[in-house]
Design a protein around this motif. Structure first.
Motif, PDB file in Angstrom:
ATOM      1  N   ALA A 244      58.187  70.427  24.612  1.00 49.78           N
ATOM      2  CA  ALA A 244      58.949  72.353  25.000  1.00 49.78           C
ATOM      3  C   ALA A 244      60.052  72.516  26.347  1.00 49.78           C
ATOM      4  O   ALA A 244      60.235  73.266  26.051  1.00 49.78           O
ATOM      5  CB  ALA A 244      57.521  72.816  25.547  1.00 49.78           C
ATOM      6  N   ASP A 245      59.912  71.028  27.276  1.00 50.46           N
ATOM      7  CA  ASP A 245      60.697  71.517  28.794  1.00 50.46           C
ATOM      8  C   ASP A 245      62.566  71.675  27.650  1.00 50.46           C
ATOM      9  O   ASP A 245      62.993  72.079  28.257  1.00 50.46           O
ATOM     10  CB  ASP A 245      60.324  70.381  29.387  1.00 50.46           C
ATOM     11  CG  ASP A 245      58.617  71.033  30.050  1.00 50.46           C
ATOM     12  OD1 ASP A 245      58.631  71.637  29.812  1.00 50.46           O
ATOM     13  OD2 ASP A 245      58.428  69.923  30.547  1.00 50.46           O
ATOM     14  N   LEU A 246      62.262  70.417  26.465  1.00 46.23           N
ATOM     15  CA  LEU A 246      63.691  70.020  26.189  1.00 46.23           C
ATOM     16  C   LEU A 246      63.730  71.591  25.080  1.00 46.23           C
ATOM     17  O   LEU A 246      65.180  71.780  25.590  1.00 46.23           O
ATOM     18  CB  LEU A 246      63.250  68.581  24.723  1.00 46.23           C
ATOM     19  CG  LEU A 246      62.958  68.101  25.785  1.00 46.23           C
ATOM     20  CD1 LEU A 246      62.823  66.612  25.230  1.00 46.23           C
ATOM     21  CD2 LEU A 246      64.747  67.085  26.751  1.00 46.23           C
ATOM     22  N   THR A 247      63.209  72.114  24.941  1.00 48.07           N
ATOM     23  CA  THR A 247      63.752  73.001  23.983  1.00 48.07           C
ATOM     24  C   THR A 247      64.026  74.313  25.336  1.00 48.07           C
ATOM     25  O   THR A 247      64.852  75.040  25.307  1.00 48.07           O
ATOM     26  CB  THR A 247      62.227  73.836  23.429  1.00 48.07           C
ATOM     27  OG1 THR A 247      62.034  72.914  22.611  1.00 48.07           O
ATOM     28  CG2 THR A 247      62.300  75.495  22.645  1.00 48.07           C
ATOM     29  N   LEU A 248      62.988  74.659  26.162  1.00 50.63           N
ATOM     30  CA  LEU A 248      63.635  75.337  27.185  1.00 50.63           C
ATOM     31  C   LEU A 248      64.654  75.060  27.523  1.00 50.63           C
ATOM     32  O   LEU A 248      65.462  75.960  28.292  1.00 50.63           O
ATOM     33  CB  LEU A 248      62.219  75.247  28.835  1.00 50.63           C
ATOM     34  CG  LEU A 248      61.142  76.130  28.067  1.00 50.63           C
ATOM     35  CD1 LEU A 248      60.387  75.934  29.695  1.00 50.63           C
ATOM     36  CD2 LEU A 248      61.391  77.621  27.765  1.00 50.63           C
TER      37      LEU A 248
END
Length: 391
Positions: A244-248
């Protein structure tokens, strides 16, 4: 790498160890994991030397031809059959670094971005302001061309270019131009929201502004979710925290402005999470943290506070400013004597813009439908009494 390998062999390696190494050497956690796998396979425990990618003058000129669009630049480089076309993240990172260092990008004949040698950011906004009458050598300006939709509580009111509003305008324009982090603070009711909304509406690309709405003391998962909502990721956000953090981070590669109001609500872990996102080398989004007491909240996380480019205080109106500012704010105040304005400020207003806006709303309601209503001391006393009881 040697110590990481030793911990891994002993079964003691954790993500926090990899994260600490990544922050120390200035790379992503994924890069450190890749180095670790290479070290296991080859026995080489020294981190590889990064040669780095440099944008040539020819490529920089091509970037100007495509209007600063890095994705289009990469497509053209690939179509030209270059020997080695860098990844999109590398291009974004190197171009952002060069722009912040002062390398001007020309589209036609106009420089669209620069670094420390950048001209006044207000020159990009295309403001066409008209000087009003000031006091004490100060000049207040009213913008007639692009009035922002701001919560002024009364029809007919205008955004007034006080020194505070003009300073916020410059700060927001600067942050948007270089992808920086700023903190907008001041006591409640001083006009932070009005100044911020106005500044955002005057940006060259207001459609790129995204707002983040947080509750009181949100957890990191809650902050991650509201960030995803603001960035319009919707249900595409993976369940795992790392993914999720990589997507952000991927979403934050796009030049835009993210506004987080009421930042004083954020606890330490949430602020640390923001720091991690904005520390990523691919992040190219400006962050505006605003709210009464937001500066105190940020100071509790020194690693985040040290990354704030500008600390912008919105002060209360001085007694010398009030009469001129209110006359520019609403026509109702133009015929009120300066002595009456000073009396209201001493008893009720106290330089608080929100209080003055509420007074204006009460007076507008009382004079509605009257062809030649005169705001006198008795009318002012009644309006003040509605706000704080009999004087």
């Amino acid at each position: 790498m040697r110590r990481l390998l030793e911990r891994q062999q002993a079964g003691e390696l954790a993500t926090r160890h990899v994260r600490a190494v990544a922050e120390t050497v200035g790379v992503s956690e994924r890069t450190v994991w890749r180095w670790l796998e290479q070290a296991k396979a080859t026995g080489q425990v020294e981190a590889p030397v990064r040669q780095g990618y440099a944008v040539s003058d020819e490529v920089w000129a091509l970037l100007g031809e495509v209007g600063g669009n890095v994705a289009e630049l990469r497509r053209r480089l690939a179509a030209a059959g270059g020997a080695s076309v860098p990844s999109a993240s590398t291009l974004h990172r190197v171009i952002r670094r060069d722009r912040r260092a002062g390398r001007a990008l020309l589209v036609g004949r106009e420089p669209v971005v620069a670094g420390p040698s950048r001209p006044d950011p207000l020159s990009e906004l295309g403001l066409n302001v008209v000087a009003g009458q000031g006091t004490g050598g100060q000049v207040f300006l009213r913008e007639q061309k692009h009035l922002a939709q701001v919560p002024v509580l009364v029809p007919g009111a205008q955004v007034v270019h006080t020194p505070a509003v003009r300073s916020v305008l410059r700060t927001v324009a600067h942050a948007a131009a270089v992808g920086a982090m700023v903190c907008l603070y001041g006591d409640a009711g001083q006009g932070k929201t009005v100044a911020l909304q106005y500044a955002l509406s005057q940006l060259p690309h207001p459609a790129r502004v995204r707002r983040v709405h947080v509750g009181v003391h949100p957890t990191v998962p809650e902050l991650r979710r509201v960030l995803a909502d603001a960035l319009e990721l919707g249900r595409r956000l993976p369940r795992g925290a790392g993914e999720a953090d990589l997507t952000l981070v991927n979403a934050l590669r796009q030049p835009r402005v993210l506004v987080l109001d009421e930042a004083q609500r954020l606890p330490g872990p949430a602020l640390e999470f923001l720091r991690g996102l904005w520390d990523h080398p691919d992040t190219d989004t400006a962050l505006v943290l605003a709210g009464a007491g937001s500066e105190r909240a940020l100071r509790r996380v020194p690693a985040l506070a040290s990354r704030v480019l500008t600390w912008e205080l919105v002060p209360r109106l001085s007694q010398r400013e009030v009469a001129t500012v209110m006359a520019a704010f609403h026509p109702l105040w133009e015929d009120v004597s300066e002595a009456d304005v000073v009396w209201v400020d001493e008893h009720v207003g106290h330089g608080n813009f929100r209080t003055w806006a509420k007074l204006t709303s009460h007076l507008t309601a009382e004079t509605y439908g009257k062809s030649r209503a005169v705001v006198d001391r008795r009318m002012l006393e009644r309006a003040c009494a509605r706000l704080m009881g009999p004087l």
